[in-house]
Write a protein that holds these residues in place. Sequence first.
Motif, mmCIF file in Angstrom:
data_model
loop_
_atom_site.group_PDB
_atom_site.id
_atom_site.type_symbol
_atom_site.label_atom_id
_atom_site.label_comp_id
_atom_site.label_asym_id
_atom_site.label_seq_id
_atom_site.Cartn_x
_atom_site.Cartn_y
_atom_site.Cartn_z
ATOM 1 N N PRO A 297 0.847 -1.208 0.000
ATOM 2 C CA PRO A 297 0.000 0.000 0.000
ATOM 3 C C PRO A 297 0.876 1.251 0.000
ATOM 4 N N ASN A 298 0.330 2.359 -0.485
ATOM 5 C CA ASN A 298 1.096 3.594 -0.570
ATOM 6 C C ASN A 298 1.640 4.058 0.774
ATOM 7 N N GLU A 299 0.878 3.874 1.848
ATOM 8 C CA GLU A 299 1.339 4.328 3.159
ATOM 9 C C GLU A 299 2.615 3.606 3.582
ATOM 10 N N ASP A 300 2.703 2.319 3.282
ATOM 11 C CA ASP A 300 3.919 1.566 3.601
ATOM 12 C C ASP A 300 5.100 2.059 2.765
ATOM 13 N N ILE A 301 4.832 2.397 1.504
ATOM 14 C CA ILE A 301 5.892 2.886 0.624
ATOM 15 C C ILE A 301 6.396 4.245 1.117
ATOM 16 N N LYS A 302 5.478 5.096 1.600
ATOM 17 C CA LYS A 302 5.885 6.404 2.137
ATOM 18 C C LYS A 302 6.812 6.222 3.338
ATOM 19 N N GLU A 303 6.485 5.299 4.204
ATOM 20 C CA GLU A 303 7.324 5.044 5.374
ATOM 21 C C GLU A 303 8.718 4.572 4.955
ATOM 22 N N ALA A 304 8.767 3.690 3.969
ATOM 23 C CA ALA A 304 10.057 3.192 3.479
ATOM 24 C C ALA A 304 10.865 4.319 2.836
ATOM 25 N N ALA A 305 10.185 5.187 2.098
ATOM 26 C CA ALA A 305 10.869 6.302 1.431
ATOM 27 C C ALA A 305 11.477 7.257 2.454
ATOM 28 N N ILE A 306 10.703 7.590 3.496
ATOM 29 C CA ILE A 306 11.197 8.501 4.528
ATOM 30 C C ILE A 306 12.381 7.870 5.260
ATOM 31 N N ALA A 307 12.268 6.582 5.577
ATOM 32 C CA ALA A 307 13.366 5.890 6.264
ATOM 33 C C ALA A 307 14.616 5.866 5.405
ATOM 34 N N SER A 308 14.448 5.680 4.098
ATOM 35 C CA SER A 308 15.588 5.650 3.178
ATOM 36 C C SER A 308 16.308 6.995 3.166
ATOM 37 N N ILE A 309 15.542 8.069 3.041
ATOM 38 C CA ILE A 309 16.149 9.401 2.972
ATOM 39 C C ILE A 309 16.793 9.778 4.301
ATOM 40 N N LYS A 310 16.117 9.480 5.412
ATOM 41 C CA LYS A 310 16.698 9.757 6.728
ATOM 42 C C LYS A 310 17.967 8.946 6.954
ATOM 43 N N GLY A 311 18.045 7.796 6.339
ATOM 44 C CA GLY A 311 19.236 6.964 6.432
ATOM 45 C C GLY A 311 20.324 7.371 5.469
ATOM 46 N N ASN A 312 20.160 8.530 4.813
ATOM 47 C CA ASN A 312 21.152 9.053 3.867
ATOM 48 C C ASN A 312 21.385 8.092 2.709
ATOM 49 N N GLU A 313 20.302 7.492 2.244
ATOM 50 C CA GLU A 313 20.352 6.541 1.136
ATOM 51 C C GLU A 313 19.498 7.071 -0.010
ATOM 52 N N ALA A 314 20.114 7.230 -1.182
ATOM 53 C CA ALA A 314 19.346 7.690 -2.341
ATOM 54 C C ALA A 314 18.285 6.666 -2.703
ATOM 55 N N MET A 315 17.157 7.128 -3.201
ATOM 56 C CA MET A 315 16.044 6.236 -3.496
ATOM 57 C C MET A 315 15.650 6.354 -4.967
ATOM 58 N N TYR A 316 15.530 5.209 -5.595
ATOM 59 C CA TYR A 316 15.041 5.131 -6.980
ATOM 60 C C TYR A 316 13.515 5.131 -6.926
ATOM 61 N N THR A 317 12.884 6.017 -7.680
ATOM 62 C CA THR A 317 11.421 5.998 -7.737
ATOM 63 C C THR A 317 10.966 6.122 -9.180
ATOM 64 N N SER A 318 9.836 5.524 -9.466
ATOM 65 C CA SER A 318 9.192 5.732 -10.760
ATOM 66 C C SER A 318 7.700 5.917 -10.509
ATOM 67 N N SER A 319 7.094 6.781 -11.296
ATOM 68 C CA SER A 319 5.686 7.111 -11.103
ATOM 69 C C SER A 319 4.980 7.199 -12.442
ATOM 70 N N ASP A 320 3.675 6.958 -12.420
ATOM 71 C CA ASP A 320 2.854 7.147 -13.609
ATOM 72 C C ASP A 320 2.524 8.629 -13.709
ATOM 73 N N VAL A 321 3.193 9.326 -14.617
ATOM 74 C CA VAL A 321 2.991 10.770 -14.737
ATOM 75 C C VAL A 321 2.332 11.128 -16.069
ATOM 76 N N GLY A 322 1.611 10.196 -16.636
ATOM 77 C CA GLY A 322 0.968 10.455 -17.918
ATOM 78 C C GLY A 322 -0.145 11.481 -17.825
ATOM 79 N N LYS A 323 -0.733 11.626 -16.630
ATOM 80 C CA LYS A 323 -1.839 12.573 -16.462
ATOM 81 C C LYS A 323 -1.512 13.549 -15.328
#
Length: 339
Positions: A297-323
């Motif tokens: 779920p998106n909420e779990d992904i947000k938590e992982a993203a915040i933990a990654s950045i706080k851990g000084n780890e770059a994060m690869y992301t991809s999003s559907d930006v067609g609209k």
Amino acid sequence: MNKEITLEQLASYETAFDGDRANRIAMDAVTKNGVNNAAMRFENAREMRHTFNISLEQGDITNQKQSGRCWMFAALNTMRFRIIKKLGVKTFELSQNYALFFDKLEKSNYFLESILETLNEPTAGRLVTYLLSGPLGDGGQWDMFANLVEKYGVVPKEVMPETAHSNNTSAMGSLINERLRKGGYTIREMAAQGKKIKELRAEKVSVLKDIYRILALCLGEPPTTFTWRYKDRNGEIKELANYTPQQFYKEITPADYSPKNYIMIMNDPTREYYKVYDIQNYRNTIEGINWVYLNLPNEDIKEAAIASIKGNEAMYTSSDVGKYFNRETGILDPEMYDY
């Protein structure tokens, strides 16, 4: 009711359109500026902030220009983030053109192998039609990046810089796809004539030779060895060293870094959460791995993203930006446009 559009209907549409002054104003705005610029909600763009309380030192901004290499740029940027820290430099960039060359070559081979595996399928059938409709494109994801890096290594950008066709891949892609379709058709015709698999594979090798030539003409030949040195933050120039791309990958990246040490998490609401999915035949190399991801779920992904950045780890992301994406402001918002 009539099946065709009648003149009376047309007149009623015109009367309804002209009777609403807002339509005339909107028509003037859209014909002059385009529908997105005319429909953009000013207050939404104004409310967005691009200043964050946690930021990572990442080097200069990279630009994929008119190519579909977003996944490749993002993945190489996570790698260079670790290299920048290891080398103590202000900025550094890996060659996206080098990775593009081998991604195209490997995808071409994968397509031709798919043709060989489907010789018993009808040419007009759904599977073969799908294969021939788009032999290869620029797109990809993390596991494709891992396949390329583990096999071919990486090189600094100055060793294999961008070209006109890496910056804008459309014409090169069209030429490659045309050659692959012709090659696929020829292989199927040879099989129908009773040619042996050895002859079919010889034809495949001939097609790949042409693909290599197209890529070399458009992107330049990738280096097999090169010399490189760099200047650190203190202005000290390091000793010139010789590398192969594979040696450079192993020596220049931190010892604990490997694309295989990471997992891809994704929000796919059409599939069950908390399960791992392996997308069949979605890869670039025959011997590599498919697209594999853990669905969350998106909420779990947000938590992982915040933990990654706080851990000084770059994060690869991809999003559907067609609209609902505005390229000038860099904002993706479903409420961005009031159509």
